[in-house]
Design a protein around this motif. Structure first.
Motif, short mmCIF file in Angstrom:
data_model
loop_
_atom_site.label_atom_id
_atom_site.label_comp_id
_atom_site.label_asym_id
_atom_site.label_seq_id
_atom_site.Cartn_x
_atom_site.Cartn_y
_atom_site.Cartn_z
N THR A 1 -2.02 3.64 -4.97
CA THR A 1 -3.87 3.22 -5.44
C THR A 1 -4.37 4.19 -5.87
OG1 THR A 1 -3.40 2.10 -3.11
CG2 THR A 1 -5.59 2.41 -3.59
N LYS A 2 -3.72 5.47 -6.28
CA LYS A 2 -4.73 5.85 -6.85
C LYS A 2 -4.40 6.16 -8.58
CE LYS A 2 -5.80 7.18 -2.47
NZ LYS A 2 -4.37 7.98 -1.30
N ILE B 1 5.32 4.51 2.89
CA ILE B 1 6.14 6.14 4.11
C ILE B 1 6.49 5.33 4.62
CG2 ILE B 1 4.92 7.27 5.00
CD1 ILE B 1 2.30 7.95 2.52
N ASN C 1 -2.93 17.26 -0.53
CA ASN C 1 -4.25 16.73 -0.45
C ASN C 1 -5.08 17.43 0.98
OD1 ASN C 1 -6.70 14.78 -0.41
ND2 ASN C 1 -5.48 13.22 0.56
N CYS D 1 2.05 11.53 -4.86
CA CYS D 1 0.90 10.96 -5.47
C CYS D 1 -0.15 11.86 -6.57
CB CYS D 1 -0.09 10.04 -4.19
SG CYS D 1 -1.16 9.46 -4.52
N PHE D 2 -0.73 12.63 -6.03
CA PHE D 2 -1.14 13.85 -6.66
C PHE D 2 -1.19 13.60 -8.18
CE2 PHE D 2 -5.00 15.92 -3.80
CZ PHE D 2 -5.02 14.56 -2.78
N PHE E 1 -1.57 13.36 4.05
CA PHE E 1 -2.20 12.56 3.73
C PHE E 1 -3.08 12.15 5.48
CE2 PHE E 1 -3.74 7.93 3.19
CZ PHE E 1 -4.81 8.29 2.89
N GLY F 1 -1.92 -0.55 -3.35
CA GLY F 1 -0.27 -0.66 -3.86
C GLY F 1 0.25 0.90 -3.82
N THR G 1 0.66 -1.17 0.05
CA THR G 1 0.01 -0.27 -0.51
C THR G 1 0.68 0.87 -0.23
OG1 THR G 1 0.24 0.41 3.07
CG2 THR G 1 -1.46 -1.63 1.62
N GLY G 2 0.02 2.29 -0.45
CA GLY G 2 0.95 3.22 0.37
C GLY G 2 1.51 4.00 1.59
N MET G 3 0.93 3.82 1.86
CA MET G 3 1.11 3.96 3.75
C MET G 3 2.63 2.68 3.93
SD MET G 3 -0.52 6.10 4.65
CE MET G 3 0.35 6.29 6.00
N ASP H 1 6.26 13.21 -1.69
CA ASP H 1 4.74 11.93 -2.24
C ASP H 1 4.58 12.89 -3.18
OD1 ASP H 1 2.40 11.10 -1.98
OD2 ASP H 1 1.85 10.58 -0.25
N SER I 1 1.17 6.44 -3.41
CA SER I 1 0.41 5.26 -3.31
C SER I 1 -0.18 5.17 -4.38
CB SER I 1 -0.82 6.06 -2.51
OG SER I 1 -2.42 5.35 -2.62
N GLU J 1 3.99 16.65 0.11
CA GLU J 1 3.00 16.32 -1.32
C GLU J 1 2.70 17.73 -1.93
OE1 GLU J 1 -0.50 14.90 0.50
OE2 GLU J 1 0.20 13.50 2.44
#
Ligand SMILES: *Cc1c(COP(=O)(O)O)cnc(C)c1O
Length: 391
Positions: free
Chosen positions: A206-207, A89, A157, A184-185, A110, A217, A84-86, A182, A204, A153
Motif C-alpha cells: 500500500t505504501k 502479517i 515507524n 515496508c519503509f 505498526f 496490498g 493488505t499488509g496486515m 517488515d 504493505s 521493522e
C-alpha cells in the motif's frame, strides 16, 4: 541473455504474453479458470503444488507477475500476495505460530501489528515479548525454549529506528528462530533483508510499492518451503490479493527504483535544511550522520528512504499548529505517496494513548513525520518552512 539487474527485472518480468502479443502487462480479471477435460480438472485438484490456475483465491497470472517481481527484487526463492499488509502479517503469524509458542517483537511496530501481538495472539495462547530497537543487546535474554518467531521493522515507524539485520539474523539462527522483517519503509529498491539473513520479508504494498496512494496490498517472500506453508494457509483462509490491485502494483514496480531515488534525494535535502531551524530540536533521517544508527543504515541501505522525522520544540500544541498551517502538504495517515504527507501522531493517530505509552513507542509530543513525495523538493521545503513559522 546476460543476468539482469533488479532495476531491469522490476520492469521486464512479465507473465507469458497472450496471442494478442500485448506489450504492457494485461489484467486477468477472472475469478476462475477452465479445463480441457475432466481428467485435467481432477489432476489440478489432486496436487496443490501444480503450477496451474484453478481459482483466483489460489492463484492468478496478474497476481503471480507482481509476486515474481517482488521475489526477484528481494532476492528470495518464492512469494505470496495478500489483500493488505496486515493480512500478510496476520497470515504469517497464524501459519508459523501455534498455541503455547512465544514471539519476540520490536516494540516500535505498526499500530495494527501491535494490536495483533497484544490483543489477539494471547487469546490463542501465544505470548509475546517486546524489545527496544535501540537496545539489540537485550534480545538474547528474551529468548525462551518456546520462542518461534522474531519480528521487526527497520527503519521503524514513526521513530526511524534502525537495527543491524545481520546481527539479529545470526542470533535467530543460533536459536532456530524464524526471523521476519517488515521491509515496508525501505522497499527492496533500498534494502534486501534476505541478503543479511532474514527468513521472510513482508510488505504493505500500500505504501511506497504502489507509491501513488491508490490500492491496498501485501506480500511475503522467502524460502520456498516456508512460502508453501503460507500459501496453503492463504489459499484456504482467503486473504488473497485481487488481480486488479496486482495489476496496479506490478505497473507501480516499473517505476519503484526511480521513485525511491527521488524520494530519498528530496528527503535528504529537506532533512539537511531542517537541521538548522531554531524551532526544531532534532531531525532524524537514516542517512544523516547524526542518526544514532547511521553506520548500520549505510551498511544495509542504498539510500535513506523517503521518510523524515523531526521534533518541534513547542510540543503537542506546536504540532497541531504546524499541521493546520500546511498549504500544499497533505494531512493523512498514509505514507509512501507521490504527494508529500505530514502527520503529527501525538495529536492525531496516537492521541488516545497516554504520554507514557506514546514515549514507549518513540512518539514524542512534537514529533512530525514527513513522507516526502515527488513534488519539486523546494516546493516541499517551502511549505514546511512557512508552516514552521506559524507553529
Ligand atoms: C501500513 C503498514 C502496515 C499495514 O499495511 P496495510 O496495507 O495498511 O494493511 C504494516 N507495516 C507497516 C510498516 C506499515 O507502514
Amino acid at each position: 541473455m546476460a543476468k539482469q539487474r533488479p532495476e531491469t527485472k522490476a520492469i521486464r518480468i512479465q507473465t507469458a504474453k497472450t496471442e494478442q502479443k500485448e506489450h504492457s502487462t494485461p489484467l486477468f480479471l477472472t475469478s476462475s479458470f477452465t479445463y480441457d477435460s475432466a481428467e485435467d480438472m481432477a489432476e489440478a485438484f489432486a496436487d496443490d503444488s501444480l503450477d496451474v490456475n484453478i481459482y483466483s483465491r489460489f492463484s492468478n497470472p496478474t497476481v503471480d507477475e507482481f509476486i515474481n517481481k517482488i521475489t526477484a527484487l528481494e532476492g528470495a526463492e518464492d512469494g505470496v500476495a495478500t489483500g493488505t499488509g496486515m493480512a500478510a502479517i496476520f497470515a504469517t503469524f497464524m501459519t508459523f505460530l501455534s498455541k503455547g509458542d512465544h514471539i519476540i517483537s520490536a516494540s516500535a511496530v505498526f499500530g495494527s501489528t501491535h494490536t495483533i501481538l497484544t490483543k489477539y495472539l494471547p487469546k490463542w495462547g501465544i505470548e509475546y515479548s517486546y524489545f527496544d530497537m535501540n537496545k539489540p543487546e537485550t534480545i538474547a535474554a528474551l529468548i525462551k525454549s518456546n520462542t518461534k518467531l522474531l519480528y521487526l521493522e527497520t527503519p521503524s515507524n514513526p521513530g526511524l529506528d534502525i537495527i543491524d539485520i545481520e546481527f539479529v539474523s545470526s542470533l535467530c539462527k543460533q536459536h532456530d528462530i524464524l526471523f521476519i522483517v517488515d521491509n515496508c519503509f525501505a522497499t527492496p529498491a533500498v534494502q534486501q533483508p534476505i541478503k543479511y539473513g532474514a527468513d521472510l520479508v513482508l510488505h504493505s504494498a500500500t505504501k511506497f510499492i504502489d507509491g501513488q496512494g491508490r490500492v491496498l496490498g501485501g506480500v511475503v517472500v522467502g524460502k520456498k518451503e516456508l512460502i508453501k506453508q503460507l500459501y496453503l494457509f492463504i489459499r484456504n483462509t482467503g486473504p488473497s490479493m485481487s488481480p486488479f490491485n496486482a495489476w496496479v502494483l506490478t505497473k507501480s514496480l516499473e517505476t519503484l527504483f526511480i521513485r525511491m531515488e527521488r524520494h530519498a534525494l528530496s528527503a535528504m535535502h529537506i532533512a539537511q535544511q531542517l537541521q538548522d531551524q531554531v524551532k526544531i530540536s532534532w531531525v532524524k533521517y537514516p542517512f544523516l550522520p547524526t542518526h544514532p544508527q547511521y553506520a548500520i543504515a549505510k551498511k544495509q541501505m542504498t539510500n535513506g528512504g523517503g521518510i523524515v522525522t523531526f521534533e518541534l520544540e513547542g510540543g503537542i500544541e506546536s504540532g497541531r499548529k504546524f499541521l493546520n498551517a500546511l498549504q500544499m502538504i497533505s494531512m493523512t495517515n498514509n505514507l509512501g505517496d507521490s504527494r508529500t504527507i505530514a502527520s503529527h501522531p501525538a495529536s492525531t493517530t496516537h492521541s488516545k494513548l497516554t504520554e507514557e505509552e506514546r514515549q514507549s513507542v518513540g512518539i514524542t509530543p512534537g514529533l512530525i513525520r514527513i513522507s516526502v513525495g515527488l513534488e519539486h523538493p523546494e516546493d516541499i521545503l517551502n511549505d514546511v518552512l512557512q508552516a514552521l513559522d506559524k507553529s
